[in-house]
Design a protein around this motif. Structure first.
Motif, PDB file in Angstrom:
ATOM      1  N   GLU A 287       1.140  -1.226   0.138  1.00 20.24           N
ATOM      2  CA  GLU A 287       0.466   0.002  -0.078  1.00 20.24           C
ATOM      3  C   GLU A 287       1.289   1.297   0.088  1.00 20.24           C
ATOM      4  OE1 GLU A 287      -3.184   2.169   3.187  1.00 20.24           O
ATOM      5  OE2 GLU A 287      -2.736  -0.253   3.675  1.00 20.24           O
ATOM      6  N   LEU A 288       1.621   1.235   1.059  1.00 17.35           N
ATOM      7  CA  LEU A 288       2.714   2.618   1.180  1.00 17.35           C
ATOM      8  C   LEU A 288       3.177   2.257  -0.463  1.00 17.35           C
ATOM      9  CD1 LEU A 288       4.159   1.860   4.595  1.00 17.35           C
ATOM     10  CD2 LEU A 288       2.836   3.724   3.856  1.00 17.35           C
ATOM     11  N   ARG A 289       4.005   1.538  -0.709  1.00 18.93           N
ATOM     12  CA  ARG A 289       4.560   1.937  -2.574  1.00 18.93           C
ATOM     13  C   ARG A 289       3.602   2.391  -3.461  1.00 18.93           C
ATOM     14  NH1 ARG A 289       7.337   3.922  -5.168  1.00 18.93           N
ATOM     15  NH2 ARG A 289       8.554   2.846  -7.089  1.00 18.93           N
ATOM     16  N   GLY A 290       2.026   1.613  -3.380  1.00 17.82           N
ATOM     17  CA  GLY A 290       1.510   2.530  -4.439  1.00 17.82           C
ATOM     18  C   GLY A 290       1.241   3.685  -4.181  1.00 17.82           C
ATOM     19  N   LYS A 291       1.528   4.376  -3.220  1.00 18.92           N
ATOM     20  CA  LYS A 291       1.025   5.884  -2.493  1.00 18.92           C
ATOM     21  C   LYS A 291       2.886   6.036  -2.677  1.00 18.92           C
ATOM     22  CE  LYS A 291      -2.340   5.835   0.733  1.00 18.92           C
ATOM     23  NZ  LYS A 291      -2.571   5.616   2.729  1.00 18.92           N
ATOM     24  N   GLY A 292       3.730   5.893  -3.391  1.00 17.81           N
ATOM     25  CA  GLY A 292       5.010   6.617  -3.523  1.00 17.81           C
ATOM     26  C   GLY A 292       6.339   6.750  -3.211  1.00 17.81           C
ATOM     27  N   VAL A 293       5.928   5.729  -1.908  1.00 17.82           N
ATOM     28  CA  VAL A 293       6.592   5.318  -0.676  1.00 17.82           C
ATOM     29  C   VAL A 293       7.127   4.308  -0.849  1.00 17.82           C
ATOM     30  CG1 VAL A 293       7.792   4.729   1.806  1.00 17.82           C
ATOM     31  CG2 VAL A 293       5.871   6.425   1.176  1.00 17.82           C
ATOM     32  N   GLN A 294       9.242   4.546  -1.163  1.00 16.95           N
ATOM     33  CA  GLN A 294       9.968   2.868  -2.513  1.00 16.95           C
ATOM     34  C   GLN A 294      10.506   2.665  -0.356  1.00 16.95           C
ATOM     35  OE1 GLN A 294      10.899   3.034  -4.490  1.00 16.95           O
ATOM     36  NE2 GLN A 294      10.912   4.426  -5.403  1.00 16.95           N
ATOM     37  N   ILE A 295      10.233   1.058  -0.739  1.00 15.82           N
ATOM     38  CA  ILE A 295      10.371   0.046   0.176  1.00 15.82           C
ATOM     39  C   ILE A 295      11.853  -0.578  -0.396  1.00 15.82           C
ATOM     40  CG2 ILE A 295       9.681  -2.177   0.906  1.00 15.82           C
ATOM     41  CD1 ILE A 295       7.989   0.516   1.818  1.00 15.82           C
ATOM     42  N   ILE A 296      12.476  -0.830   0.692  1.00 18.07           N
ATOM     43  CA  ILE A 296      14.205  -0.839   0.539  1.00 18.07           C
ATOM     44  C   ILE A 296      14.385  -2.389   1.313  1.00 18.07           C
ATOM     45  CG2 ILE A 296      16.590  -0.793   0.129  1.00 18.07           C
ATOM     46  CD1 ILE A 296      16.024   2.115  -0.011  1.00 18.07           C
ATOM     47  N   ARG A 297      14.564  -3.546   0.655  1.00 15.79           N
ATOM     48  CA  ARG A 297      14.487  -4.353   2.005  1.00 15.79           C
ATOM     49  C   ARG A 297      16.042  -4.652   2.185  1.00 15.79           C
ATOM     50  NH1 ARG A 297      13.740  -9.817   0.872  1.00 15.79           N
ATOM     51  NH2 ARG A 297      13.985  -9.392  -1.368  1.00 15.79           N
ATOM     52  N   SER A 298      16.304  -4.429   3.574  1.00 14.23           N
ATOM     53  CA  SER A 298      17.485  -4.950   4.505  1.00 14.23           C
ATOM     54  C   SER A 298      17.477  -5.952   5.524  1.00 14.23           C
ATOM     55  CB  SER A 298      18.390  -3.767   4.899  1.00 14.23           C
ATOM     56  OG  SER A 298      19.808  -3.852   5.077  1.00 14.23           O
ATOM     57  N   SER A 299      18.823  -6.221   5.402  1.00 12.21           N
ATOM     58  CA  SER A 299      18.967  -7.430   6.163  1.00 12.21           C
ATOM     59  C   SER A 299      19.229  -7.033   7.873  1.00 12.21           C
ATOM     60  CB  SER A 299      19.488  -8.779   6.364  1.00 12.21           C
ATOM     61  OG  SER A 299      19.989  -9.265   7.009  1.00 12.21           O
ATOM     62  N   ARG A 300      18.760  -7.386   9.509  1.00 13.13           N
ATOM     63  CA  ARG A 300      19.573  -7.135  10.527  1.00 13.13           C
ATOM     64  C   ARG A 300      20.948  -8.019  10.941  1.00 13.13           C
ATOM     65  NH1 ARG A 300      14.760  -9.542  14.537  1.00 13.13           N
ATOM     66  NH2 ARG A 300      15.559 -11.369  14.558  1.00 13.13           N
ATOM     67  N   VAL A 301      20.879  -8.812  10.208  1.00 15.15           N
ATOM     68  CA  VAL A 301      22.152  -9.905  10.233  1.00 15.15           C
ATOM     69  C   VAL A 301      23.330  -9.388  10.543  1.00 15.15           C
ATOM     70  CG1 VAL A 301      23.456 -11.951   9.573  1.00 15.15           C
ATOM     71  CG2 VAL A 301      20.670 -11.794   9.240  1.00 15.15           C
ATOM     72  N   VAL A 302      23.675  -9.980  11.749  1.00 18.75           N
ATOM     73  CA  VAL A 302      24.816  -9.001  11.690  1.00 18.75           C
ATOM     74  C   VAL A 302      26.431  -9.559  10.780  1.00 18.75           C
ATOM     75  CG1 VAL A 302      26.812  -8.388  13.731  1.00 18.75           C
ATOM     76  CG2 VAL A 302      24.151  -7.635  14.580  1.00 18.75           C
ATOM     77  N   GLY A 303      27.161  -8.604  10.617  1.00 16.33           N
ATOM     78  CA  GLY A 303      28.312  -8.672  10.340  1.00 16.33           C
ATOM     79  C   GLY A 303      28.192  -9.493   8.511  1.00 16.33           C
ATOM     80  N   GLY A 304      27.230  -9.467   8.078  1.00 11.49           N
ATOM     81  CA  GLY A 304      27.550 -10.131   6.403  1.00 11.49           C
ATOM     82  C   GLY A 304      26.498 -10.282   5.693  1.00 11.49           C
ATOM     83  N   GLY A 305      24.800  -9.675   6.294  1.00  7.76           N
ATOM     84  CA  GLY A 305      23.797  -9.830   5.781  1.00  7.76           C
ATOM     85  C   GLY A 305      23.700  -9.858   4.535  1.00  7.76           C
ATOM     86  N   PHE A 306      23.357 -10.192   3.440  1.00  7.89           N
ATOM     87  CA  PHE A 306      23.385  -9.969   2.282  1.00  7.89           C
ATOM     88  C   PHE A 306      21.621 -10.353   1.666  1.00  7.89           C
ATOM     89  CE2 PHE A 306      26.155 -10.172  -1.284  1.00  7.89           C
ATOM     90  CZ  PHE A 306      25.113 -10.327  -2.111  1.00  7.89           C
ATOM     91  N   VAL A 307      20.955  -9.173   0.672  1.00  5.35           N
ATOM     92  CA  VAL A 307      19.683 -10.061   0.667  1.00  5.35           C
ATOM     93  C   VAL A 307      19.748  -9.872  -0.991  1.00  5.35           C
ATOM     94  CG1 VAL A 307      16.959  -8.682   0.217  1.00  5.35           C
ATOM     95  CG2 VAL A 307      18.833  -8.201   2.300  1.00  5.35           C
ATOM     96  N   LEU A 308      18.846 -10.700  -1.450  1.00  6.66           N
ATOM     97  CA  LEU A 308      19.132 -11.356  -3.104  1.00  6.66           C
ATOM     98  C   LEU A 308      17.350 -10.297  -3.260  1.00  6.66           C
ATOM     99  CD1 LEU A 308      20.400 -15.306  -2.450  1.00  6.66           C
ATOM    100  CD2 LEU A 308      21.392 -12.953  -3.354  1.00  6.66           C
ATOM    101  N   ARG A 309      17.259  -9.979  -4.800  1.00  7.06           N
ATOM    102  CA  ARG A 309      16.031  -9.791  -4.750  1.00  7.06           C
ATOM    103  C   ARG A 309      15.522 -11.064  -5.540  1.00  7.06           C
ATOM    104  NH1 ARG A 309      14.744  -5.080  -6.501  1.00  7.06           N
ATOM    105  NH2 ARG A 309      12.975  -4.917  -8.750  1.00  7.06           N
ATOM    106  N   ASN A 310      14.764 -10.483  -5.246  1.00  6.83           N
ATOM    107  CA  ASN A 310      13.354 -12.067  -5.341  1.00  6.83           C
ATOM    108  C   ASN A 310      13.527 -13.345  -5.158  1.00  6.83           C
ATOM    109  OD1 ASN A 310      11.416 -10.630  -7.618  1.00  6.83           O
ATOM    110  ND2 ASN A 310      13.719 -10.408  -9.452  1.00  6.83           N
ATOM    111  N   ALA A 311      14.128 -12.977  -3.474  1.00  3.62           N
ATOM    112  CA  ALA A 311      14.152 -13.812  -3.201  1.00  3.62           C
ATOM    113  C   ALA A 311      13.288 -13.529  -1.384  1.00  3.62           C
ATOM    114  CB  ALA A 311      15.880 -14.317  -2.548  1.00  3.62           C
TER     115      ALA A 311
END
Length: 355
Positions: A287-311
């Motif tokens: 809903e927020l993305r539909g209103k123009g807010v960018q949603i950016i997925r990161s990871s809270r994992v300490v020391g090497g979080g790596f977020v893969l797109r579409n995973a």
């Protein structure tokens, strides 16, 4: 003394002065910009290494406390701020960035050192790495213990920072961080513990190390930075408002909605694992993305979080962005800068992969 002897003495004195001046001119010229933090802190006794007041010691006293700096470079100081780094704002970042950029353009400046509190040191380092267009060494340094404590680390850290800023080998490697004898790229480094001198680590390892004032290098940064950046601090007067919401078990959309109502142009989701998003939160983010807010997925994992797109989530379908290997606080910095140039999710994703 005979006239001939006097003339010889005067000639020798003149030669000594000329050689001394030439030696001084050959020394690197390094400016230390002070912003406060623990490295400028003081405790009530030598036993206080975790309880103390930050940002108490001015830059001239910091420099005077390490007389060996003169063996490395001609050093001068400038007090930009005198604050604890948790109080750094976007306005502080821009002010500092413009000051560093102006110094980097001066022909009589070979390197710049910034003393900084450790709480947000990694954020400032990444910001400057993104927006400074220079090959000159820019080194950020702090300490985990105040100078009044037993085994204080600030003196050696500052000495090492000046050594790195003075070295021609440091040129072109982006903004660097020196802590605990190691050299890190400002992009990767993060504070991983709050009461040890080896607090700063990079998930992919340090770039090098400093031993007795000499630098040793083992790798170079792979991502775009400084002279290769498309951003420019001289054209930045304001950063986009970006906030971070934390993912956890039993998460609700409350924080995300509140940040959007508060004016956030993007929300960094500090997700579990691979930037996972709770099923209870996904509809609100759509809903927020539909209103123009960018949603950016990161990871809270300490020391090497790596977020893969579409995973974990269909980012293409939802028009979301992934932060790649940037932790949530660094993702906020890049989004704040990037949104001054684009509002397109695809462009933002490109920037997150390149920087």
């Amino acid at each position: 003394m005979k006239p001939v002897q006097l003339r010889s003495l005067f000639a020798a004195s003149a030669l000594f002065v000329a050689c001394s001046a030439a030696f001084a001119a050959d020394k690197p010229q390094v400016v230390i910009l002070a912003t406060g933090g623990t490295i400028a802190g003081a405790g009530t006794s030598v036993a206080n290494s975790a309880t103390y007041q930050a940002a108490k010691v001015p830059v001239d006293k910091l420099i005077a406390g390490v007389p060996e700096l003169k063996n490395l470079a001609d050093v001068r100081g400038d007090q930009v701020f005198q604050i604890a780094s948790e109080s750094f704002t976007n306005e502080h970042l821009i002010t500092l960035g413009k000051r560093v950029a102006a110094l980097a353009r001066q022909p009589d400046v070979d390197g710049i050192v910034i003393t900084h509190g450790t709480d947000t040191l990694e954020e400032t380092a990444f910001f400057l790495n993104l927006v400074l267009k220079t090959d000159k060494p820019v080194v950020i340094v702090g300490s985990m213990r105040p100078g009044t404590a037993m085994s204080a680390d600030g003196m050696l850290n500052l000495y090492n920072a000046v050594a790195v800023a003075s070295s021609k080998d440091s040129a072109g490697k982006g903004v660097l961080v020196t802590m605990n004898d190691e050299i890190h790229t400002g992009r990767d480094v993060a504070k991983t513990v709050n009461i040890k001198t080896e607090a700063f680590k990079s998930p992919w390892g340090p770039l090098g190390m400093i031993v007795e004032g000499k630098t040793y290098w083992f790798r170079a940064p792979a991502k775009r930075h400084t002279s290769g950046t498309e951003f420019d601090i001289d054209k930045l007067d304001k950063l986009a408002p970006v906030d971070i919401a934390y993912g956890y078990g039993n998460a609700t959309p409350t924080a995300y909605r509140a940040f959007a109502q508060g004016g956030a142009k993007a929300i960094i989701h500090a997700g579990t694992g691979n930037g996972s998003v709770s099923g209870a939160v996904v509809p609100a983010l759509q809903e927020l993305r539909g209103k123009g807010v960018q949603i950016i997925r990161s990871s809270r994992v300490v020391g090497g979080g790596f977020v893969l797109r579409n995973a974990e989530q269909p980012d293409d379908k939802y028009d979301w962005v992934v932060a790649h290997d940037l932790n949530p606080q660094k993702a906020r910095i890049l989004a704040s800068v990037a949104l001054t140039r684009t509002t397109e999710a695809k462009e933002l994703q490109r920037m997150f992969m390149e920087y």
